[in-house]
Design a protein around this motif. Structure first.
Motif, PDB file in Angstrom:
ATOM      1  N   UNK A 134       0.797  -1.249   0.000  1.00 19.00           N
ATOM      2  CA  UNK A 134       0.000   0.000   0.000  1.00 19.00           C
ATOM      3  C   UNK A 134       0.820   1.284   0.000  1.00 19.00           C
ATOM      4  N   UNK A 135       2.145   1.181  -0.024  1.00 19.54           N
ATOM      5  CA  UNK A 135       2.965   2.396  -0.007  1.00 19.54           C
ATOM      6  C   UNK A 135       2.751   3.228  -1.270  1.00 19.54           C
ATOM      7  N   UNK A 136       2.357   2.585  -2.351  1.00 21.12           N
ATOM      8  CA  UNK A 136       2.190   3.300  -3.624  1.00 21.12           C
ATOM      9  C   UNK A 136       1.095   4.376  -3.513  1.00 21.12           C
ATOM     10  N   UNK A 137       0.266   4.253  -2.467  1.00 21.37           N
ATOM     11  CA  UNK A 137      -0.804   5.245  -2.268  1.00 21.37           C
ATOM     12  C   UNK A 137      -0.394   6.361  -1.298  1.00 21.37           C
ATOM     13  N   UNK A 138       0.867   6.355  -0.838  1.00 23.13           N
ATOM     14  CA  UNK A 138       1.328   7.409   0.073  1.00 23.13           C
ATOM     15  C   UNK A 138       1.243   8.768  -0.605  1.00 23.13           C
ATOM     16  N   UNK A 139       0.855   9.770   0.171  1.00 24.54           N
ATOM     17  CA  UNK A 139       0.685  11.117  -0.400  1.00 24.54           C
ATOM     18  C   UNK A 139       1.792  12.030   0.120  1.00 24.54           C
ATOM     19  N   UNK A 140       2.796  12.253  -0.707  1.00 19.60           N
ATOM     20  CA  UNK A 140       3.917  13.111  -0.334  1.00 19.60           C
ATOM     21  C   UNK A 140       3.579  14.571  -0.651  1.00 19.60           C
ATOM     22  N   UNK A 141       3.955  15.467   0.252  1.00 18.58           N
ATOM     23  CA  UNK A 141       3.755  16.895   0.011  1.00 18.58           C
ATOM     24  C   UNK A 141       5.042  17.508  -0.550  1.00 18.58           C
ATOM     25  N   UNK A 142       4.941  18.762  -1.012  1.00 18.25           N
ATOM     26  CA  UNK A 142       6.124  19.427  -1.554  1.00 18.25           C
ATOM     27  C   UNK A 142       6.133  20.883  -1.090  1.00 18.25           C
ATOM     28  N   UNK A 143       7.304  21.532  -1.142  1.00 17.94           N
ATOM     29  CA  UNK A 143       7.404  22.904  -0.631  1.00 17.94           C
ATOM     30  C   UNK A 143       8.413  23.704  -1.452  1.00 17.94           C
ATOM     31  N   UNK A 144       8.164  25.016  -1.535  1.00 16.86           N
ATOM     32  CA  UNK A 144       9.103  25.961  -2.162  1.00 16.86           C
ATOM     33  C   UNK A 144       9.908  26.643  -1.068  1.00 16.86           C
ATOM     34  N   UNK A 145      11.144  27.051  -1.388  1.00 19.39           N
ATOM     35  CA  UNK A 145      11.840  27.931  -0.446  1.00 19.39           C
ATOM     36  C   UNK A 145      11.328  29.355  -0.664  1.00 19.39           C
ATOM     37  N   UNK A 146      11.788  30.300   0.168  1.00 17.94           N
ATOM     38  CA  UNK A 146      11.234  31.652   0.135  1.00 17.94           C
ATOM     39  C   UNK A 146      11.429  32.379  -1.178  1.00 17.94           C
ATOM     40  N   UNK A 147      12.498  32.036  -1.922  1.00 14.75           N
ATOM     41  CA  UNK A 147      12.766  32.757  -3.176  1.00 14.75           C
ATOM     42  C   UNK A 147      12.363  31.939  -4.402  1.00 14.75           C
ATOM     43  N   UNK A 148      11.674  30.816  -4.192  1.00 13.94           N
ATOM     44  CA  UNK A 148      11.208  29.945  -5.284  1.00 13.94           C
ATOM     45  C   UNK A 148      12.356  29.329  -6.090  1.00 13.94           C
ATOM     46  N   UNK A 149      13.575  29.295  -5.528  1.00 14.60           N
ATOM     47  CA  UNK A 149      14.706  28.763  -6.294  1.00 14.60           C
ATOM     48  C   UNK A 149      15.013  27.309  -5.948  1.00 14.60           C
TER      49      UNK A 149
END
Length: 430
Positions: free
Chosen positions: A318-333
């Motif tokens: 069932x790991x294939x259904x894990x929902x990973x989040x993502x994030x930007x740094x403050x300058x979008x770089x």
């Protein structure tokens, strides 16, 4: 169970200044951390984050009509921009969104005319003179109080909440619908997206995440389990079923497999701070999209491509259904997202360099420097310190991460531990 499952962190969010950091957990609790001011004796030591307040946001409930238990787990927390001395945040479980006020009290009124020190009403005959009550200093207290409860608007599980840039409204999204709320009105919301088919047997996709544009209060985006992004404009119609833009990458027929649809499902979508780009995460990749180009992503980053050969076993556990989040740094770089074995990944968009780091007890000692880690694919050549794919621990997963809005400080939730890394962290990237 091996760990108290109620302690598992389910969401992490910095406020708009980065001075406060909130986490929600499976037990319905919210813990707020506050950054300590820098000490004068050590001017270069960054202020650490310490517990500021802890409160129970949601309790387990039971839906008697549907005979369903409603978990208390906090799915998302979103801060409102600060407008006075108090802080406000929204927290949601599967069904109910709540607005909380977090305020400080360091003075208390004393010297009432009609009440004694204990608060009991005095005998009127003993009151012979009038005095002006005064505010006396007291130990700092952090008070958290529920200001609004937004209930009964979602049939399905809420996966996202997002505060609008007008600071008056916010939206909440579940699997099939998105609702628009006014922060002062709890008894009604407007349904702005509804993808529920008349016949549920025709259901082919669900909404996985939704977010407002950081500057334009009429624009929002939502992602789907089919790997598409839809940008909607609320000026066009009250019901935004017709999107303004559809972002979709054409599928490579040669790479098609049984798992294609599952791994292309978007688990998170985030506007860049500039509002020009979208960052999405699916099972194996992170992608950056330009709002002006719908045909394909601008950049695609392989998060853990070495798992491509392991999809079968990841499906079984069932790991294939894990929902990973993502994030930007403050300058979008730089972008950041989590992986397995308590690893998290960072990609520098300018230099195209990337790094794999580990959130572990060893790396969390003060002043410890994070060592880049490397995973080698099965059958590949192993270098010293490389980790083989077969020895990765799939129970240790970093699903939730957050980046300070202006500084190089990141918060990483690794099951029931919160790691905060700062500053020198990006020496590999910058």
């Amino acid at each position: 169970p091996r760990k108290a499952s109620t302690d598992i962190i389910s969401t992490v969010e910095f406020n708009h200044t980065g001075e406060l950091l909130a986490t929600g957990d499976k037990g319905g609790r919210v813990v707020i951390f506050q950054r300590e001011p820098e000490s004068k004796s050590e001017p270069f030591s960054q202020g650490e984050y310490n517990v500021y307040s802890t409160f129970q946001s949601h309790e387990p409930e039971f839906d008697y009509l549907k005979s369903l238990e409603i978990e208390e787990k906090i799915n998302k927390i979103r801060w409102l921009p600060q407008q006075n001395a108090a802080h406000f945040l929204l927290s949601t479980n599967d069904k109910t969104i709540k607005l909380w006020k977090v305020s400080e009290r360091d003075k208390r009124p004393e010297g009432y005319n009609l009440k004694d020190e204990e608060g009991h009403i005095k005998d009127m005959s003993t009151v012979t003179s009038l005095q002006v009550p005064v505010l006396m200093p007291m130990d700092l207290m952090v008070e958290v109080s529920p200001r609004r409860v937004f209930a009964n608007a979602h049939t399905y599980h809420v996966n996202s909440i997002s505060v609008n840039s007008d600071y008056e409204t916010y939206m909440s999204a579940d699997d099939l619908r998105i609702n628009l709320w006014h922060l002062d009105i709890t008894d009604r919301s407007f349904n702005i997206v509804d993808i529920k088919p008349t016949n549920m047997e025709d259901l082919t996709e669900v909404i996985t995440a939704a977010e407002f544009h950081p500057h334009h209060c009429n624009l929002f985006v939502y992602s789907s389990s089919k790997g598409t992004l839809r940008l909607c404009d609320m000026r066009e119609a009250a019901l935004c079923d017709k999107h303004s833009k559809l972002f979709e990458e054409p599928e490579d027929p040669s790479a098609r497999s049984f798992f294609s649809e599952i791994i292309s499902s978007v688990s998170d979508v985030k506007f860049s701070h500039s509002g020009r780009y979208l960052l999405t995460r699916d099972y194996l990749t992170a992608k950056v999209w330009d709002l002006n180009m719908e045909s394909k992503p601008l950049e695609t980053y392989q998060v853990h491509d070495y798992l491509r050969s392991k999809l079968c076993s990841l499906y079984e556990n069932d790991c294939i259904f894990d929902k990973f989040e993502c994030a930007w740094n403050g300058s979008d770089s730089v972008i950041m997202t989590g992986a397995y074995n308590n690893f998290f990944r960072m990609f520098d968009r300018n230099t195209k360099r990337d790094v794999t780091l580990e959130a572990s007890r060893e790396s969390s000692k003060p002043r410890a420097v994070l060592k880049p880690r490397r995973v080698c694919a099965a059958g590949g050549k192993r270098r010293k310190d490389d980790i083989s794919v077969d020895s990765l621990d799939f129970t240790k997963k970093i699903l939730h991460t957050a980046w300070h809005p202006t500084e190089n400080i990141i918060a990483i939730a690794a099951t029931n531990n919160l790691y905060i890394f700062q500053d020198k962290l990006n020496s590999e990237l910058h």
